[in-house]
Design an enzyme around this catalytic site. Sequence first.
Site, mmCIF file in Angstrom:
data_model
loop_
_atom_site.group_PDB
_atom_site.id
_atom_site.type_symbol
_atom_site.label_atom_id
_atom_site.label_comp_id
_atom_site.label_asym_id
_atom_site.label_seq_id
_atom_site.Cartn_x
_atom_site.Cartn_y
_atom_site.Cartn_z
ATOM 1 N N GLY A 105 0.832 -1.208 0.000
ATOM 2 C CA GLY A 105 0.000 0.000 0.000
ATOM 3 C C GLY A 105 0.853 1.238 0.000
ATOM 4 O O GLY A 105 2.082 1.170 0.125
ATOM 5 N N GLY B 223 1.280 4.969 1.762
ATOM 6 C CA GLY B 223 0.905 5.814 2.885
ATOM 7 C C GLY B 223 1.079 7.273 2.545
ATOM 8 O O GLY B 223 1.332 7.619 1.387
ATOM 9 N N MET C 197 3.433 9.204 3.355
ATOM 10 C CA MET C 197 4.802 9.637 3.095
ATOM 11 C C MET C 197 5.653 8.589 2.390
ATOM 12 O O MET C 197 6.836 8.809 2.184
ATOM 13 C CB MET C 197 5.457 10.034 4.422
ATOM 14 C CG MET C 197 4.674 11.115 5.137
ATOM 15 S SD MET C 197 5.363 11.529 6.711
ATOM 16 C CE MET C 197 6.582 12.708 6.184
ATOM 17 N N VAL D 127 4.595 0.994 1.242
ATOM 18 C CA VAL D 127 4.831 -0.141 2.127
ATOM 19 C C VAL D 127 4.903 -1.388 1.250
ATOM 20 O O VAL D 127 4.007 -1.648 0.442
ATOM 21 C CB VAL D 127 3.711 -0.272 3.188
ATOM 22 C CG1 VAL D 127 4.034 -1.412 4.151
ATOM 23 C CG2 VAL D 127 3.526 1.025 3.950
ATOM 24 N N LYS E 226 8.456 -0.503 5.268
ATOM 25 C CA LYS E 226 7.882 0.828 5.047
ATOM 26 C C LYS E 226 8.998 1.747 4.579
ATOM 27 O O LYS E 226 10.017 1.875 5.247
ATOM 28 C CB LYS E 226 7.275 1.342 6.347
ATOM 29 C CG LYS E 226 6.566 2.648 6.210
ATOM 30 C CD LYS E 226 5.922 3.046 7.510
ATOM 31 C CE LYS E 226 5.292 4.404 7.375
ATOM 32 N NZ LYS E 226 4.698 4.843 8.626
ATOM 33 N N ASP F 175 -1.002 10.429 16.910
ATOM 34 C CA ASP F 175 -1.810 10.317 15.684
ATOM 35 C C ASP F 175 -2.691 9.065 15.735
ATOM 36 O O ASP F 175 -2.764 8.309 14.768
ATOM 37 C CB ASP F 175 -0.893 10.294 14.460
ATOM 38 C CG ASP F 175 -1.661 10.608 13.168
ATOM 39 O OD1 ASP F 175 -2.771 11.184 13.254
ATOM 40 O OD2 ASP F 175 -1.158 10.275 12.080
#
Lengths: 241, 385
Positions: free
Chosen positions: B19, B21, B23, B26, B41, B136
Amino acid sequence: MTTTNAAPRFASVVFLKIQDFARRSVSEQTRLRAQLEAVVAVTTAELPIASRIVLEAADGIAVAVLGDPAGALRIAERSLAANSAGLPLCVGINHGAVQMAGGRADDGMIGDGIAVAASIADFSSPSRLLISRSFRDAIADSGPGQEAGMLAAGTFNDAGLRTHELFSPDAREPARRRRRFLALAVAAAIALPAAGVAVRVSAEGHQKVLDGIAGKFRQASARVEQYLRGLLDSVPWQKRN
Amino acid sequence: MAKKKLTRLGRYKIRGELGRGAMGIVYEAEDPALDRIVALKTILLADDAEGRKEYHQRFFQEAKAAGKLTHPNIITVHDFGEEGDLAYTAMELLKGVELRARMLKGEISTVEAVDIARQVADGLGYAHEHGVVHRDIKPSNIMILPRGQVKIMDFGIARVRVSDHKTSTGVVLGTPRYMSPEQVAGLPVDHRSDIFSVGIVLYEMLTRASLFGGADTPQILHNVSSVEPVPPSRVNREVPPMLDFIIARALKKDPAGRYQDAYELAADLRTCLAELGGRERAPAKDDDDQNVTKTVKLEVDTDKTRFAPAARAIGSDTRLPLSRQFDSAAALERLAAPGWRDRALIGRSARPVGFIRRIRSDPGPRLLFAAVLAAAMIGAAIAFA
């Protein structure tokens, strides 16, 4: 905020606040809340269902009583008894404007009546009932004399810097008041006839007044004697064998 | 992001993309040394020196922060490194579904929601104990594994308490909808900010409603600072009152009024679970990722926001909801449409009690008045007869 009622309505708002509610554990909050609901169910049972609106507050319950300030006072006093059962309540009562908020009943209620009752309850200490001036006036309006059992308990400024005059009920005050009025009545009953005598003495001199009183006493005695004789004569006496 | 297909990064062999993200990307990767499949990541370091430094710093900060934590409810970080323009973190590969995806499907029961929040609170308690504040917490950073285990992910903006304070420069990181009032105001943030965010996530799971949602970011931030949430039981009648209290405490605007410890929140949620009568485990769901909530960077003027409303105690609202335990319909009807008799009772404020009314209705003054009147007549008779 939209409102549905243009004309203000007035109600007596009893605000029952659980002391230090926010600082308690959630399980205790849940227990105290359930206990408070039970207390409100018992204390409001005596009122007709069309006379009370029960509202939820973050740290307690508010009951708006319509047209029955004495009933509101009874609810507050009986709820305070729950303190002995481990429910630390601070109670404030106010009489003021209330209205439904928004267009639906679910929107709840707003009004100065509720806000002031909440701030009074906030100011109150556990096991103590504080009453606003407007509630005292309302109870006097509904039954003059009932307000006599509420003694001044000072003033306080709310968050909006309004000053509120507070009263606290005292169960012995009505009896004390009755005794005060009785004493005044007795004093008046003695003082005013005595004043009449004094006026007479100063106008005619004490000897004349005393002679006059003695004369009137003799006349009255003679009249009583005459009346009693007449009464005895009228009785049909029978001889016993 | 990477322009050509990446096959290897450090010692890791890339198997595929998992996927993208906010920034970076991954990947699913294989660690040949340990024969272990990991999630890799990556973050593309910026070209300019300043941006590169910031990204670099944040990336490794996350890795270090998360690397310190070993807890069943926190994703495990195995390794981190840098190669060329890419920095990477190798972490536990989770086969589960993001909470956000579950919430979008709208099928989370009260018991499951409480259990998820309880596990998140447990994980946060551990992180806070080790000096790490997540900052977060949001549904997309919470992964639900097939057996119902919950993992907190993405310590991307986590801050170790002893490190520098980024907010002092006027930069606030987080997801507006899930930020705490002090985060919004640009004030120093501590572990209680995470507790606030858990409160929002729990609220949204229970009610399926966006708590502080708004048309744009300023409105959301305003809502976070000033809107007092309606108790969840009013939105969803299945929610027990105990959860109202738990959420109310977690969502206090003033951090001092909130839970002071995530473990305390977890304990209350555990009690609530016990009262709800057991635990339900969520079935595994496929992740249908939708980019609804993103971590954003907000520029704030710290001087102006120092005394933001959220930082102060919020006064009690006089608007009170009706109690659901008592039927007030008849009285409300009477209030809305009073009869002629009611108009005198509830349509006016209290009148002052006049002399005549007092003498007629109050026994004390009546006795005194009668006594004075009678005595005055007798006195007058004596004086003038």
